[in-house]
Scaffold this motif. Structure first.
Motif, short mmCIF file in Angstrom:
data_model
loop_
_atom_site.label_atom_id
_atom_site.label_comp_id
_atom_site.label_asym_id
_atom_site.label_seq_id
_atom_site.Cartn_x
_atom_site.Cartn_y
_atom_site.Cartn_z
N THR A 414 0.85 -1.19 0.00
CA THR A 414 0.00 0.00 0.00
C THR A 414 0.88 1.24 0.00
O THR A 414 1.79 1.36 0.82
CB THR A 414 -0.92 0.02 1.23
OG1 THR A 414 -1.80 -1.12 1.19
CG2 THR A 414 -1.77 1.29 1.26
N LEU A 415 0.62 2.15 -0.94
CA LEU A 415 1.34 3.41 -1.02
C LEU A 415 0.42 4.54 -0.59
O LEU A 415 -0.71 4.66 -1.08
CB LEU A 415 1.83 3.67 -2.44
CG LEU A 415 2.75 2.60 -3.06
CD1 LEU A 415 3.09 2.98 -4.50
CD2 LEU A 415 4.02 2.44 -2.24
N ASP A 442 2.75 8.45 -5.62
CA ASP A 442 1.66 7.63 -6.15
C ASP A 442 1.90 7.20 -7.59
O ASP A 442 0.96 6.78 -8.28
CB ASP A 442 0.34 8.42 -6.06
CG ASP A 442 0.41 9.77 -6.78
OD1 ASP A 442 1.52 10.19 -7.15
OD2 ASP A 442 -0.65 10.39 -6.96
N ARG A 469 -1.45 -1.10 -4.19
CA ARG A 469 -2.62 -0.25 -4.30
C ARG A 469 -2.28 1.11 -3.70
O ARG A 469 -1.34 1.23 -2.89
CB ARG A 469 -3.82 -0.84 -3.56
CG ARG A 469 -3.62 -0.89 -2.05
CD ARG A 469 -4.90 -1.15 -1.29
NE ARG A 469 -4.66 -1.01 0.16
CZ ARG A 469 -5.61 -0.78 1.06
NH1 ARG A 469 -6.87 -0.67 0.67
NH2 ARG A 469 -5.31 -0.65 2.33
N LEU A 470 -3.02 2.13 -4.08
CA LEU A 470 -2.92 3.42 -3.43
C LEU A 470 -3.90 3.44 -2.27
O LEU A 470 -5.03 2.96 -2.39
CB LEU A 470 -3.22 4.56 -4.41
CG LEU A 470 -2.30 4.66 -5.62
CD1 LEU A 470 -2.69 5.88 -6.47
CD2 LEU A 470 -0.84 4.76 -5.20
#
Length: 593
Positions: A414-415, A442, A469-470
């Motif tokens: 996860t970002l 992102d 995923r963002l």
């Protein structure tokens, strides 16, 4: 003085920061680099300085590399180049003003590198080349390893799995490939038709100067460190290397023999730091699994670029530090579990390796943060480069001017945007040349076995574009750094992206509505008491379920009379007014290092 009093060793930073942690493209093999070495020597605008336009032409037109990958190598090499903080900030400002791809390309066209060091940089990408024999049997055969290695050998081996940190691997690589490295420095007129160096060929002093990217050394165990060309042109090595002051050249065979004879392990590398670096103690180093924790550093004696701090097996503890001992150091956080680590100083590089269920909050990182083989780890950082490999269920909150690099083997990454601050953060960012724009947190690049993968095209099954995923704005919360420090920063630098700011404001509205509902309920004293007990009960249940209870408990400072190093010598007793230690709202940090 004889030649045996001179030591030459591989520099740490080219391997630590320069070698991408993935098997290199086949187009960077010696065969193709030999062709490139001849090409750049015979074309205008390629030697001794290589600009981005010509490298793009060579990489894309000759080597058939994707343009994004060509830029990645160019940008990574720039990490190794010494720039002032002002130069870095000026470059960031220029990039932030680019509103189109053509304007960005115009800025990139202004970048250039020294040609021969860049060639050597491309060659050392072979450090992480996968060996079929090694992958099948575990190590090269035959092996001299004893049946029962000593504890120190096991510790060194365990800590050296990542080749980018492993000084033994650096030495072995240079010893095995030194002849090929020197061949890349030979002028085309002294090469055979097959591109190999002739035995009687010579290498110019200017070419040998470029070896300073990879090699350095000292005389008579002196703490003064010199680039390799200075050691080879003076004193005991001048005759051994065959240097001619008239022609300013070295015979290739003599230079090779001289370097091979004097190569040794880096005295400021990880092996030396583990065995003889300064061991550090801290509060709450007590019973059970906590005894395993080790922190060692060489920052008291290593030259710039070789300063390191190694932290291993911190378990169920909070470690917090801001100190000159950390400033410009390369940090390795290794095998930590259920830990909360705050290193709030300007850092050179950070590697988070084989950690689990932990939170790492970093001060600005001048070069790169590498997350490797981690599970359920949260990393919060401002860094010039972020790379994540073979990790799962990790969350990275970042502010970075370059695209995060997702290496093979990741799952459920996860970002999220950088979401915290501490009082001296902006001063620390300025000191290492990091600005709030541009911010590419992102926009990750996925690096697979055949190069970069475009997740929007989804044309390659490896790596899986769904490996990351963002962070959805609905799941976003800010992070509070729970320590008192001096400084002027009082908000997240650069602010939050609009969707995340809006999500925070919506949460704040819900809190205000809840408070309004409680106030208008007109509860009597007994009802208020019961309601408060119920809310506190649910809050403590949530703390236990999420693991935040451990984090809060570890912030309560113990009473300490003194600290001792592992060798028994007294260290500084932490004081509330010691600027080397962070203060919590309750007192001092629970760990001092």
């Amino acid at each position: 003085m004889d030649s045996d009093s001179v030591s030459i060793w591989p520099r740490m930073e080219p391997f630590l920061l320069g070698a991408l942690q993935v098997a290199p493209s086949s187009k960077l093999s010696l065969h193709y680099l030999r062709k490139m070495a001849q090409y750049v020597r015979t074309r205008d605008g390629c030697f001794p300085i290589l600009g981005w336009p010509m490298w793009r032409h060579i990489a894309c037109g000759k080597l058939q590399l994707p343009e994004d990958l060509a830029w990645l190598y160019f940008e990574t090499f720039d990490l190794l180049i010494v720039h002032t903080a002002e130069e870095r900030l000026e470059w960031a400002e220029c990039l932030s003003q680019c509103s189109s791809k053509s304007e960005l390309e115009q800025q990139r066209n202004k970048m250039s590198v020294d040609t021969l060091p860049f060639l050597l940089f491309l060659y050392i990408q072979q450090l992480n080349r996968v060996s079929l024999r090694t992958s099948l049997i575990g190590e090269e055969w035959p092996s001299q390893r004893t049946r029962s290695p000593s504890p120190s050998d096991r510790e060194a081996k365990t800590s050296s799995q990542n080749k980018n940190w492993d000084d033994q691997a650096h030495l072995s690589f240079v010893q095995s490939h030194l002849a090929e490295i020197l061949e890349l420095l030979v002028e085309p007129g002294q090469l055979s038709q097959s591109g190999q160096a002739l035995r009687d060929c010579k290498i110019s002093l200017e070419a040998v100067r470029s070896l300073g990217l990879l090699l350095e050394g000292s005389v008579c165990c002196s703490r003064a460190v010199y680039p390799v060309h200075k050691l080879l042109t003076k004193g005991p090595l001048q005759t051994q290397a065959g240097y001619s002051t008239l022609s300013r050249t070295f015979p290739l065979h003599k230079l090779l023999s001289c370097l091979q004879h004097n190569l040794t392990l880096n005295p400021f590398g990880m092996t030396a730091c583990l065995h003889s670096g300064k061991k550090l103690a801290w509060a709450q180093q007590v019973e059970g699994a906590m005894k395993r924790a080790k922190i060692a550093r060489n920052t008291h004696m290593a030259p710039p670029g070789s300063k390191m701090v190694l932290m291993s097996q911190v378990f169920k503890q909070t470690l917090a530090k801001t100190s000159d001992r950390l400033t410009a150091a390369n940090i390795k956080i290794h095998r930590c579990s259920e830990a909360f680590i705050y290193l709030l100083s300007p850092l050179r590089s950070v590697s988070v390796d084989k950690c689990r269920d932990s939170t790492v909050v970093l001060g600005p990182v001048e070069t790169s943060v590498h997350i490797h083989s981690c599970h359920n780890v949260r990393v919060v950082c401002v860094a010039r480069r972020i790379a994540i490999g073979t990790s799962s269920h990790c969350t990275i909150h970042a502010l970075t001017p370059t695209n995060p690099l997702l290496l093979p083997g990741n799952a459920h990454i996860t970002l999220g945007p950088f979401h915290t601050f501490y009082p001296s953060l902006e001063d620390h960012m300025a000191s290492v040349g990091l600005a709030v724009v541009p911010n590419a947190w992102d926009q990750p690049l996925l690096l697979g076995a055949e190069g970069l993968v475009n997740p929007s095209l989804n044309t390659s099954p490896s790596p899986d574009p769904a490996c990351y995923r963002l962070l959805p704005p609905a799941e976003f919360h800010t992070l509070a750094v729970p320590f008192e420090m001096e400084g002027d920063t009082c908000e997240v630098p650069g602010g939050l992206p609009p969707p995340y700011q809006a999500a925070l404001e919506e949460k704040q509205k819900r809190i205000q509505n809840w408070q309004k509902t409680v106030m208008t309920a007109r509860l009597n004293k007994e009802q208020t008491r019961q309601f408060q007990e119920l809310v506190e009960l649910k809050f403590h249940e949530w703390l236990l379920e999420t693991g935040h209870r451990q984090e809060l408990d570890s912030l309560i400072p113990p009473t300490i009379a003194s600290l001792k190093d592992s060798d028994g010598s007294a260290t500084d007793t932490p004081q509330v007014n010691d600027t080397g230690h962070i203060r919590t709202g309750l007192g001092q940090s629970p760990m001092a290092c």
